[in-house]
Design an enzyme around this catalytic site. Structure first.
Site, PDB file in Angstrom:
ATOM      1  N   VAL A  44      -6.178  79.305   7.035  1.00 24.64           N
ATOM      2  CA  VAL A  44      -4.745  79.264   7.321  1.00 24.64           C
ATOM      3  C   VAL A  44      -4.335  80.456   8.183  1.00 24.64           C
ATOM      4  O   VAL A  44      -3.565  80.313   9.147  1.00 24.64           O
ATOM      5  CB  VAL A  44      -3.930  79.217   6.009  1.00 24.64           C
ATOM      6  CG1 VAL A  44      -2.433  79.260   6.312  1.00 24.64           C
ATOM      7  CG2 VAL A  44      -4.260  77.951   5.222  1.00 24.64           C
ATOM      8  N   CYS A  45      -4.851  81.627   7.869  1.00 24.60           N
ATOM      9  CA  CYS A  45      -4.521  82.827   8.651  1.00 24.60           C
ATOM     10  C   CYS A  45      -4.957  82.680  10.102  1.00 24.60           C
ATOM     11  O   CYS A  45      -4.277  83.140  11.023  1.00 24.60           O
ATOM     12  CB  CYS A  45      -5.204  84.047   8.052  1.00 24.60           C
ATOM     13  SG  CYS A  45      -4.620  84.476   6.413  1.00 24.60           S
ATOM     14  N   THR A  46      -6.092  82.062  10.310  1.00 26.64           N
ATOM     15  CA  THR A  46      -6.585  81.858  11.672  1.00 26.64           C
ATOM     16  C   THR A  46      -5.582  81.047  12.483  1.00 26.64           C
ATOM     17  O   THR A  46      -5.276  81.377  13.632  1.00 26.64           O
ATOM     18  CB  THR A  46      -7.960  81.164  11.638  1.00 26.64           C
ATOM     19  OG1 THR A  46      -8.882  82.009  10.936  1.00 26.64           O
ATOM     20  CG2 THR A  46      -8.484  80.891  13.035  1.00 26.64           C
TER      21      THR A  46
END
Length: 211
Positions: A44-46
């Site tokens: 998700v952070c990517t």
């Protein structure tokens, strides 16, 4: 340490992918967005870092500096940036703080033990040019952030900082705003010459005043 709206954002010095950062100095006279990530190489952070990088022009237009944070180290960040470019089709164009000692995470209460004792939640802080916190949003680690909503909120914060208005539910830039209750209805024409509507004595609207 529990931070609240209106508190001065704690200053700090930290390593980042763009060199050493002294936070208040980095912000200067700009608005700021500080947002945290549970860890490097997380899916998700990517997608989030890629989304923010693609919105660079929108943040610049609003005089906003963006800075991210993850509890991993600098070499890990640099390797992750390569993955972000490969998978999201954009280069990361803002600093990512290396917070392996969790100093900044602790200052900003980004680690919530009931969620996870080791990793930050998805915290977002919007900070004004006066270095005071204007917005705090906290997402669980499993839910990606909506950066269109963040831009919408920044538009509202910047508008209401300069005019005696508030923005109604679901407001977007260019739509009518609400006149502050402290302004008598008789004074509205001189304060807001574009016109106004009285829906209720306590609910008066006017076109966005800075357009």
């Amino acid at each position: 340490m529990s931070l609240r709206l209106g508190d001065v954002a704690p200053d700090f010095t930290a390593e980042s992918t763009e060199g050493d950062i002294r936070f208040h100095e980095f912000l200067g006279d700009s608005w700021g967005v500080l947002f945290s990530h549970p860890a490097d190489f997380t899916p998700v952070c990517t997608t989030e870092l890629g989304a923010v990088a693609k919105l660079r022009d929108e943040f610049v237009r609003r005089n906003v500096k963006v800075i991210a944070l993850s509890v991993d180290g600098l070499e890990s960040h640099r390797s992750w940036i390569g993955d972000i470019k490969e998978t999201q089709g954009t280069a990361v164009n803002f600093p990512i703080i290396a917070d392996h000692d969790k100093k900044v995470s602790s200052l900003y209460d980004m680690i919530h033990p009931n969620s996870n004792e080791n990793f930050t939640v998805r915290s977002v802080f919007v900070i004004g040019p006066d270095k005071k916190i204007k917005l705090i949003i906290t997402y669980p680690a499993s839910t990606g952030r909506n950066f269109d909503e963040l831009l919408r909120v920044i538009d509202s914060l910047q508008l209401t900082a300069n005019y005696s208005v508030a923005t109604p539910a679901n407001w977007k830039h260019g739509e009518d705003v609400v006149v502050a209750p402290a302004i008598p209805t008789a004074d509205i024409p001189s304060r807001f010459p574009k016109g106004h509507k009285v829906i209720k004595p306590y609910l008066r609207t006017t076109p966005q005043p800075d357009l």
